[in-house]
Design a protein around this motif. Sequence first.
Motif, PDB file in Angstrom:
ATOM      1  N   ARG A 172      -4.388   6.228   1.951  1.00  0.00           N
ATOM      2  CA  ARG A 172      -3.952   5.245   0.963  1.00  0.00           C
ATOM      3  C   ARG A 172      -4.311   5.765  -0.420  1.00  0.00           C
ATOM      4  N   HIS A 177     -10.695  -0.415  -0.140  1.00  0.00           N
ATOM      5  CA  HIS A 177     -10.086   0.010  -1.407  1.00  0.00           C
ATOM      6  C   HIS A 177     -10.991  -0.262  -2.601  1.00  0.00           C
ATOM      7  N   LYS A 211      -8.075  -1.444  -7.858  1.00  0.00           N
ATOM      8  CA  LYS A 211      -7.185  -2.493  -8.370  1.00  0.00           C
ATOM      9  C   LYS A 211      -6.944  -2.368  -9.862  1.00  0.00           C
ATOM     10  N   VAL A 269       0.891   5.138   0.784  1.00  0.00           N
ATOM     11  CA  VAL A 269       0.095   6.054   1.602  1.00  0.00           C
ATOM     12  C   VAL A 269       0.728   7.431   1.577  1.00  0.00           C
ATOM     13  N   ASN A 282       0.844  -1.192   0.000  1.00  0.00           N
ATOM     14  CA  ASN A 282       0.000   0.000   0.000  1.00  0.00           C
ATOM     15  C   ASN A 282       0.881   1.244   0.000  1.00  0.00           C
ATOM     16  N   PRO A 334      -5.192  -5.443  -2.150  1.00  0.00           N
ATOM     17  CA  PRO A 334      -5.805  -4.336  -2.896  1.00  0.00           C
ATOM     18  C   PRO A 334      -5.258  -4.167  -4.304  1.00  0.00           C
ATOM     19  N   SER A 366      -1.995   0.800  -4.674  1.00  0.00           N
ATOM     20  CA  SER A 366      -1.322  -0.430  -4.251  1.00  0.00           C
ATOM     21  C   SER A 366      -0.702  -1.112  -5.466  1.00  0.00           C
ATOM     22  N   PRO A 402      -0.763  -4.326   3.459  1.00  0.00           N
ATOM     23  CA  PRO A 402      -2.214  -4.381   3.299  1.00  0.00           C
ATOM     24  C   PRO A 402      -2.878  -5.328   4.288  1.00  0.00           C
TER      25      PRO A 402
END
Length: 536
Positions: free
Chosen positions: A40, A170, A114, A35, A33, A291, A43, A80
């Motif tokens: 966030r 997510h 995703k 951030v 992840n 994610p 990913s 994650p």
Amino acid sequence: MAATDRRPDAPISALVVDDDGLRIEGRGDFAVNVVFGEQRVLSFWLERDTVARDGTRFFAWPAQLKRFLNGAVTVSLRSPVDGSTWISADAVLGDGQGVVAVVDGQGRPLGMDKSMKLHRLFGDSDRTAMEPLAAALDDVLAALERAGVQPFVAYGTLLGAVRDGDFIGHDSDADIGYVSQHAHPVDAIRESFALQRRLLAMGYRVQRYSGLGLKVLVREGESSWRGLDVFGGFLRDDMLYLMGEVGHPFRSEWLHPRGTARLGEREVPVPAQPEHLLEAMYGPSWRVPDPAYKFTTLVSTQRRLDGWFRGLRTGLEVRWRRFRARSEPVATAPSTFAAWAHAQSPAGACFVDVGCGRGLDVVWLAERGDAARVVGLDYFAPDLRLAERGVGAAAGEGRVVRDRVELTWLNLAEIRSVMETIARLSRTPGPRVVLAHHVLDATEAHARRNFLRLARVLTREGGRCFLQVQVAPTARSRAWRLRALDRDELAALIAAAGGTIEHELLTSELEVGLADPEDEGAAAPAIMRMVVSWHR
């Protein structure tokens, strides 16, 4: 800038953040992840989604994110699974003014799902903002139930309900699935259209993107919408096919009778044994948060779903449209290939130009006056429209006889389109001459086989097929995504289709619109021309 803080036992040992992206030192391949501050943003997997660079793994900032990357920011890489921070680095990006903020016009946080698309994610939304979607989920589930199917939450919504008891942070939309009682794809499609009419009558905005897939649009505030996907499926030969990504061995008792699971403050319907469907969707590791998950659908499943439900658009016209939008025209004059083929063809022939593009060769062949008919076939609809205009202009000037020219859509990647074209053109009188000018080197293997099937039927009664393909890469062929084909492999493919190569010519002749100055004088010829025939 380099990392300023690192957990000693972290699987990542170094991090550098700059305007281009992230440079990471780490061991193994796992989800990460990214951030900004405490938000966030995206990913990725450390090895799968990065490239090796100077002993590190490099992750380039996605294009959609770059407009936000101006100012100071603390970038952290986190797990994650448990949310712990592995490493952090302070950076100043872009013009260095202010603080990096990945937000929409109303100042609401945005993140990448995703599929690497920017959305307002569930994890950044409060319960009040999500209520319209949750209420619509209730309504659509009830409407589908009343319409005669037994719906359940699916994909990320099912995963969140079973694993977390809530929406996944997510994620950005909700998914519903149902399994039709019909065993035939056509009956399942008819049922799906009936469900769409029911939802429209309830006042929902509905978009259809396949024969068994719908998106219900739900207003969220004054100017934003969320999508609620409805995926249909059916059981056939002990396999569950569910639109989206599923083609998996399955048993009906894993679906019915349905159970329920918690989704936030609501109870939602789920399959009788949801773990089997989750494994079909996400694999055996579905319990581990990911994610950055990417579906890896079997080619056989994808082709079945394409053939049954996704219509005749196989071949990704959207991608081709985007490519063409940033490229120069294919050609500005008829090709020498068309003249070469015409010189070897009898008077009164019917010319079939596969991949005719904007129709320059079609018009040129029709202008010769000795063709009984000229047919142009292409997949890219905008080019066909331009070809139609060109034929119309030539007919208006008396250069061609309009009734002897036909322009038709053909998708070589879709067998139904190919067979329909074969059935129609095989009734055209006269010897038929098939032309394919840089078509086989611009398509996938199954489309090349479909082309040869078409050429075999159309030319087997005295006709011939003329091919031009790239057999060595050049600057222009690379720019135009032409695949350099191996001559022997192409010859074997033709032989397997029952064809005979009568003549072949290896040349470095430059084609108008396909040439590049730096290719001139190349030591090795890069273009192969072939004349192929079929006999009963």
